[in-house]
Design an enzyme around this catalytic site. Structure first.
Site, PDB file in Angstrom:
ATOM      1  N   GLU A 339       0.884  -1.183   0.000  1.00 38.89           N
ATOM      2  CA  GLU A 339       0.000   0.000   0.000  1.00 38.89           C
ATOM      3  C   GLU A 339       0.914   1.223   0.000  1.00 38.89           C
ATOM      4  O   GLU A 339       1.007   1.954   0.980  1.00 38.89           O
ATOM      5  CB  GLU A 339      -0.893  -0.025   1.252  1.00 38.89           C
ATOM      6  CG  GLU A 339      -2.005   1.018   1.248  1.00 38.89           C
ATOM      7  CD  GLU A 339      -2.816   1.006   2.548  1.00 38.89           C
ATOM      8  OE1 GLU A 339      -2.526   0.188   3.434  1.00 38.89           O
ATOM      9  OE2 GLU A 339      -3.730   1.847   2.674  1.00 38.89           O
ATOM     10  N   HIS A 364      -4.790  -4.633  -0.553  1.00 37.56           N
ATOM     11  CA  HIS A 364      -4.410  -3.557  -1.465  1.00 37.56           C
ATOM     12  C   HIS A 364      -3.500  -4.038  -2.602  1.00 37.56           C
ATOM     13  O   HIS A 364      -3.890  -4.032  -3.751  1.00 37.56           O
ATOM     14  CB  HIS A 364      -3.740  -2.376  -0.744  1.00 37.56           C
ATOM     15  CG  HIS A 364      -4.647  -1.699   0.217  1.00 37.56           C
ATOM     16  ND1 HIS A 364      -5.768  -1.029  -0.192  1.00 37.56           N
ATOM     17  CD2 HIS A 364      -4.617  -1.617   1.565  1.00 37.56           C
ATOM     18  CE1 HIS A 364      -6.395  -0.543   0.864  1.00 37.56           C
ATOM     19  NE2 HIS A 364      -5.718  -0.900   1.951  1.00 37.56           N
TER      20      HIS A 364
HETATM   21 ZN   LIG Z   1      -6.964  -2.012   5.292  1.00 36.86          ZN
END
Ligand SMILES: [Zn+2]
Ligand SMILES: [Zn+2]
Lengths: 489, 489
Positions: A339, A364
C-alpha cells in the site's frame, strides 16, 4: 495465435483480424471469459449505454477526489444498478470503521452515561461511565454528553461537529489533507476518537449488528472483518478480553442470520499493529493461534495493519510470522502489502514477503503491478488482491483513479476482489461506491457485466470459508444474481 | 526456477532464496541485465546513496507538478549527474517547441522588422516584414516590436510577458490549468503564437542550429525531430515549400556537425495533424513518400499528431495509412498512440492499430500497460515506447509521476526510450529533466546506473538510423560514456 502473419501483408490490416485481436485482449480482462446468458447480455448492453454516457460526462467522477465525486456518483444510474447488484462478500473492512458515523453520533452518543472530553489537539474522547470519569493524560475534563448537548442548544450543528471527528470526510479534501502524512494523522485521530464508543461492551454488540445490517442492505452476504479485538468495558468498570469479543461477534452474527436468513455469515481476521515490537507480535501470533482453536468458525486468520510506509516491514517481523510453521500449525495470513507509492523501498518488498509467508490474499497490493515476479507468483498461486480504490485515493496514493495500477491487473484478469477498507472514514457504506470506482474508473469502458459477475463471484471463491460454505455462498449468491438480472431487464 | 519449493517448507522463508527472488525480479527491469564494470559499480553505489537521500526528501519532486518541482530538481545532485551523462538520442521532440522561449524572445524578437499583434483572445502573433503587415482575421493591428518595446519602457517585464505566451510554464499550474481541455487550449495557443517567428526562413535556420546546440549541451548526440514542415516566408514575401525546409534542415545539420564533430546528426519525422480529412492525410502520405525519396538521409518516416482524445483515431485514417503498403513502398511510422487516460474508447485502441500498421516506435504509449496483448506484440516486435514523463504530467494525464503506468513497463524491461516531447513549452531543455523523472520518480529506488545505461543505449538502438550509423552512434556514445564514468568517480 498466428498474429505475426498479417504484419507481413502489404495492405490494410484485416478488420476481421483486428476485431479478433481486440476480442482476444478483452477476453483477458477480469470477467473477460464469463459467458453471459441472453438476459445478462441484454442487461450488459443497457449497462454499456449507461456507461458511455457516464464516461463522456464532465467532470468524470473517478477523476475527482471521492469526497467531491460522491454526490455525482449517487446520482449515477450505473451506481444505482450497482447498489441493487448482489456483490457477494466484503473481504477487507476494518472493524473500527464498519458502521457509518451518522449512526454512531445519532444513536450511540444519545445513550445515557455517555461522557465526552476534548483534547488539547482538538480531538475528542468518549467514555460510558456510571459516574464522572477520571481525568486521563490526554483528557482532563469529562462532561456528560447529554448535559453538554442541552447547554449548546444547536444539536444538529453539534452532532455534525462530532461526526467531523469520526470521519475523514470533508468538503475540502485537497486543502485539509495536503499530504499523506496529514491524512494518515487524521485517520489515526478518528480511530482513537471512536474507540471509546465502540469498545463499550453493550455498544459493540449493537455496532456489529448494525454493521452487518448496512452490508446486507447493500446486497452483501458475507463479511471478513479485520479486527484487533480490543478489550471492551462495562459501565461498572468490568473489562472483557478478546475471547469475549469473539464470542459476542459469533452470537451477534448468529442472531443476524436468524433475522436475515439470506445472509451467510461473518468471520474475523485478527489484526495487529505494525508499530509493535517483534516480541509483542510473537505473543499476538501465539494468541491468534489459540483463538483460532477456540473459534475455528470465526477466526479466519491474521494480518498486520497500520501505515506501511511509516511502519516496519513484514520481513522485520519474520521470526514472529514463522511461528505457526515452526509450531506445525496453520494460521492463514491476509497481509496488507504494497500500500505504497514508493518503489524499491523496504515497504515495496512487503508484497513479495507476503507471498513468501504464504498469504491467502493481499490487502491492497497497490504496488503489485510493478513487481512482475511477485505478480506471477500471486497469479499462479491464486492469491487475490483486495482492491480498495476509494481508500487508495483518500489516503493519497493516487488522485485520478484512471491511473490506479489496478487498471493493469484488471486488464490481465489478475485474481481480485473489491472492498471498502474503512467505509465510515471515507463516508461510504457497503461496497457499491468502491464497485463503482473499480468498474467505471479503473475498468473503463471495456469492463462489463461479466467483469462485475466475476468480481462478485471472486469474493466467495477467495474468502476463507471452507469448501462446503463456499458452495452454499455461491448458491445463495447465484439465486440473488438471477433475481437481480430479471428485475432489471 | 524452483519457486514453489520453499512455500512448502515449514519454516521461515530462506533469506538466500528471498534475495534470489528479489534479484530475479530486479533483473527484469530496464537495465536489469546490464553488466556494470568495476568503475560503473562504484558510480552506481554513489548514485544509490544520492537517490536514497533524494527519495526521503519532502516534498518529493516527481510527486509535484513539474512547474513546482523544477527548482528542486535543479538543485538535485542526481539531476546534475544526469546532465553530465551522455544520454544518446532524443527521439521524440516536436520542432515547434525545440528551442527555449528565452532565446526566442531575447534573440529573435530583438531582430529588425519583427512585428507583433495582440489578438482578441489575449494571444500574440509575430511576423517579420519589411513594411507594416496587413491586418488578418485574427490580428487587426500590427506594431513594430522595437517601437513597442521602447514605448513600454520595462523591457524585462515586457519580455517576460512575451515568454508567457510561448510556454505553458507558470507558477500556478493547478489554478491556471484545471483540466486537460484548458491545458491543451493553451498548448495550441502557444504553438500558434510562436509560428510567426520560427517560420521566418532566416530564423528557422538559426532555430534549428540553436536547437541542436541545446541538445548537444545536454550531452545528446542525435535527434529525430517531428515536424509538419510548415511553409516558411522571407521578408519580401517569398514562400518556401517543404522541400526547402528539409534542404535547410539538412544543411544546418551538416554545418552543426562540422562545428561539433561529436554530434552524429538529425532526421525528421514528417508529422500531420489528426484534424485533417482522410483525403488530406492521403495527400500527406503521398507527399511524405516523395520527400523520403528526395531526402532519404533526412526523412525518417511519418506520424500523426494533435490531441488523441479529441481527434480522429488511426483506424479512421486506415485508408490513408495503408497507401505505402499498397504502393509497395516503405514509409516507416512513428505513431503517437495511447496518450490517454480513457480506457476502452476508440482513442485507447490507437496502440493496437499503431502496431497493426507496423509502427517503428510508439509515441507515449501511456495506455500500453493495460493492453496486455498489444504490450506483448510491442515487446516481441521490439517496438519501443517513447516515454515523455513531464509532458504526460503537464498535459494532466497523471499528477504524481510515481503513478505513471511506465512504472509497470520499466519493471518489465519493456523496450523504451526517454524523451521531452515539447521542451520549450514545459520549460525544459534537452532530456535531463525527463531522465530525472523517469529515473527517480518512475523507476524508484530500484532503477540504477544499469537502467540509465540501457535507456541511453536504447535511444540509438531504436532510432531510425541505418545499421552502420547506429554502429558509429554507439561507438561515439560509448566513448562519451566511458569518459563520463571516469570523470565522476
Ligand atoms: Zn486495510
Ligand atoms: Zn509528441
Amino acid at each position: 495465435v498466428p498474429v505475426s502473419m498479417f504484419f507481413l501483408k502489404r495492405r490494410m490490416p484485416d478488420p476481421a483480424q483486428r476485431d479478433l485481436l481486440m476480442r482476444q485482449e478483452a477476453s483477458r480482462q477480469t470477467g473477460g471469459r464469463v459467458v453471459l446468458t441472453a438476459a445478462e447480455q441484454k442487461l450488459d448492453a443497457y449497462l454499456h449505454r449507461l456507461k458511455e454516457q457516464e464516461m463522456s460526462a464532465t467532470p468524470f467522477p473517478p477523476a475527482l477526489h471521492f469526497f467531491k465525486a460522491k454526490p455525482l456518483i449517487e446520482k449515477s444510474p450505473v451506481f444505482k444498478l450497482l447498489q441493487k447488484m448482489p456483490k457477494g462478500a466484503a473481504l477487507h473492512i476494518h472493524s473500527s470503521s464498519l458502521v457509518s458515523v451518522e449512526w454512531l453520533v445519532k444513536n450511540i452518543t444519545y445513550r445515557p452515561n455517555c461522557y465526552i472530553c476534548f483534547t488539547w489537539d482538538n480531538s475528542v474522547r468518549f467514555q460510558f461511565s456510571a459516574r464522572q470519569p477520571f481525568p486521563r493524560w490526554d483528557c482532563f475534563y469529562w462532561q456528560l454528553l447529554e448535559t453538554l448537548r442541552a447547554k449548546i442548544g444547536d444539536p444538529t450543528g453539534f452532532d455534525n461537529s462530532l461526526m467531523q471527528h469520526l470521519t475523514l470526510f470533508t468538503e475540502d479534501p485537497d486543502g485539509q489533507y495536503p499530504s499523506q502524512d496529514v491524512v494518515w494523522g487524521k485517520f489515526e485521530k478518528a480511530f482513537i476518537a471512536s474507540a471509546g464508543l465502540v469498545t463499550h461492551a453493550p455498544v459493540l454488540k449493537d455496532y456489529f449488528y448494525k454493521g452487518l445490517e448496512e452490508l446486507h442492505r447493500d446486497n452483501i452476504l458475507y463479511l471478513e472483518l479485520r479486527s484487533g479485538l480490543s478489550r471492551t468495558y462495562e459501565l461498572d468498570g468490568t473489562i472483557h478480553d478478546k475471547f469475549w469479543t469473539l464470542k459476542t461477534f459469533q452470537e451477534v452474527t448468529k442472531k443476524f442470520i436468524g433475522d436475515h436468513p439470506d445472509f451467510l455469515g461473518a468471520r474475523i481476521i485478527i489484526s495487529v499493529h505494525r508499530a509493535l515490537s517483534i516480541s509483542e507480535v510473537k505473543a499476538a501470533v501465539k494468541e491468534a493461534i489459540q483463538l483460532q482453536k477456540d473459534f475455528p468458525d470465526v477466526v479466519a486468520g491474521f494480518d498486520m495493519v497500520g501505515r506501511e510506509d511509516s511502519g516496519k516491514s513484514l520481513w522485520f517481523f519474520r521470526e514472529a510470522l514463522s511461528l505457526p510453521a515452526e509450531l506445525g500449525v496453520r494460521l492463514p495470513y491476509f497481509f496488507h502489502a504494497g500500500e505504497t507509492d514508493d518503489e524499491g523501498t523496504d515497504t515495496d518488498q512487503n508484497i513479495l514477503d507476503a507471498l513468501l509467508f504464504n498469504t491467502t490474499r493481499i490487502g491492497h497490493g497497490y504496488a503489485l503491478a510493478h513487481h512482475p515476479l511477485a505478480k506471477e507468483l500471486s497469479r499462479k498461486r491464486n492469491v487475490a488482491v483486495e482492491l480498495c480504490p476509494i481508500s487508495n485515493q483518500v489516503l493519497k496514493l493516487v488522485s485520478d483513479l484512471r491511473n490506479h495500477p489496478a487498471t493493469v491487473l484488471m486488464s490481465e484478469g489478475h485474481p481480485m476482489v473489491i472492498s471498502a477498507d474503512d467505509p465510515s472514514l471515507f463516508g461510504t457504506t457497503g461496497l457499491s461506491y468502491d464497485f463503482y470506482q473499480a468498474f467505471v474508473g479503473i475498468g473503463g469502458l471495456k469492463a462489463n457485466l461479466g467483469t462485475l459477475k466475476e468480481l462478485a463471484a471472486n469474493s466467495i471463491t477467495y474468502s476463507s470459508l471452507p469448501a462446503h460454505l463456499k458452495d452454499s455462498g455461491r448458491a445463495m449468491w447465484q439465486k440473488k444474481w438471477d433475481a437481480f438480472i430479471s428485475a432489471n431487464l
